[in-house]
Design a protein around this motif. Structure first.
Motif, mmCIF file in Angstrom:
data_model
loop_
_atom_site.group_PDB
_atom_site.id
_atom_site.type_symbol
_atom_site.label_atom_id
_atom_site.label_comp_id
_atom_site.label_asym_id
_atom_site.label_seq_id
_atom_site.Cartn_x
_atom_site.Cartn_y
_atom_site.Cartn_z
ATOM 1 N N TYR A 12 -7.104 1.691 5.193
ATOM 2 C CA TYR A 12 -6.026 2.600 4.801
ATOM 3 C C TYR A 12 -6.168 4.032 5.301
ATOM 4 C CZ TYR A 12 -5.266 -1.285 1.646
ATOM 5 O OH TYR A 12 -5.094 -2.540 1.136
ATOM 6 N N GLY A 55 0.091 -4.513 3.687
ATOM 7 C CA GLY A 55 -1.307 -4.617 3.285
ATOM 8 C C GLY A 55 -2.247 -4.790 4.464
ATOM 9 N N ALA A 111 0.864 -1.189 0.000
ATOM 10 C CA ALA A 111 0.000 0.000 0.000
ATOM 11 C C ALA A 111 0.897 1.235 0.000
ATOM 12 C CB ALA A 111 -0.922 0.027 1.221
ATOM 13 N N SER A 133 -3.347 0.319 -3.517
ATOM 14 C CA SER A 133 -3.240 -0.963 -2.846
ATOM 15 C C SER A 133 -2.973 -2.022 -3.914
ATOM 16 C CB SER A 133 -4.547 -1.276 -2.117
ATOM 17 O OG SER A 133 -4.535 -2.576 -1.584
ATOM 18 N N TYR A 134 -1.875 -2.739 -3.787
ATOM 19 C CA TYR A 134 -1.475 -3.728 -4.806
ATOM 20 C C TYR A 134 -1.508 -3.100 -6.196
ATOM 21 C CZ TYR A 134 -1.646 -7.118 -1.054
ATOM 22 O OH TYR A 134 -1.408 -7.798 0.119
#
Lengths: 113, 113
Positions: B99, A96, A31, A50-51
């Motif tokens: 997040y 993550g 992330a 993210s990814y």
């Protein structure tokens, strides 16, 4: 290596310029974040990848355009900025799962003239 | 509305004594609480976290206490050292949001020699 690096350290740009901010991490974090911070204020979240997929866009104006070329790199493309966009731009990364433990870079001090 | 509040903009403490930084929150739906430290012209540095199911977490000179009934957390630094002079941000991670962190306004800690 627990470092997030950002370039450039300082940037002065005119309102018609196009520039890019760069961020790199080699901690295997999946992330990555862009934040904007004004003086004496907490960081404001702009984008989250993210990814390598854009996960969050906090209603940021289109003159800011993020890009994640691979899992270690994050860019922020700037175009037609306004003087009020002058701020410290921070990149961060996290695992993550433990996303609350974010590692920040030193930031790019941006001045728009 | 401010969900995470740090009501003291600054705090001055004698070197060697205990520094206590406070944070209040209004939302019960946070799963982790964090403290970050920030020096001027640098990005924030993660210090310590606490899960909402715990009431204390300790890491060296830093201890975070969580009082859920009062919706209050505090960071204790013992003993305080000159290098601890920085701005300290309290932050919280919402249970329903990956997040994102909700940040307090920060408290500037000054350690006097």
């Amino acid at each position: 290596d627990t470092e997030v690096t950002q370039t450039p350290k300082h940037l002065v740009m005119g309102m018609t310029n196009k520039k890019s901010l760069k961020c790199e991490q080699h901690m295997g974090h999946r992330a990555m974040y862009w934040y904007k911070q004004k003086a004496k204020k907490p960081p404001e979240l702009m984008f989250v990848y993210s990814y390598e997929k854009l996960s969050i866009n906090e209603s940021v104006p289109s003159r800011f355009s993020p890009e994640c070329p691979n899992s270690s790199l994050l860019n922020l493309h700037l175009h037609a900025l306004q003087p009020e966009d002058s701020a410290l731009y921070l990149c961060a990364s996290s695992h993550g799962t433990q996303y609350y433990e974010q590692y920040f870079g030193p930031g790019t001090r941006l001045t728009v003239t | 509305d401010q969900q995470v509040k740090q009501n003291s903009p600054s705090l001055s403490v004698q070197e060697g004594r205990i520094s206590i930084l406070n944070c209040d929150y209004t939302n019960s739906m946070f799963d982790y609480f964090l403290w970050y430290k920030k020096y001027p012209a640098e990005g924030p540095t993660f210090l310590i976290s606490i899960s909402s199911i715990k009431d204390k977490n300790e890491d060296g000179r830093f201890t975070v206490f969580l009082n859920k009934s009062a919706k209050h957390l505090s960071l204790h630094i013992v003993p305080s050292q000159p290098g601890d002079s920085a701005v300290y941000f309290c932050a919280a991670s919402p249970m329903d949001s990956n997040y994102q962190l909700i940040w307090g306004a920060g408290t500037k800690l000054i350690i006097k020699p």
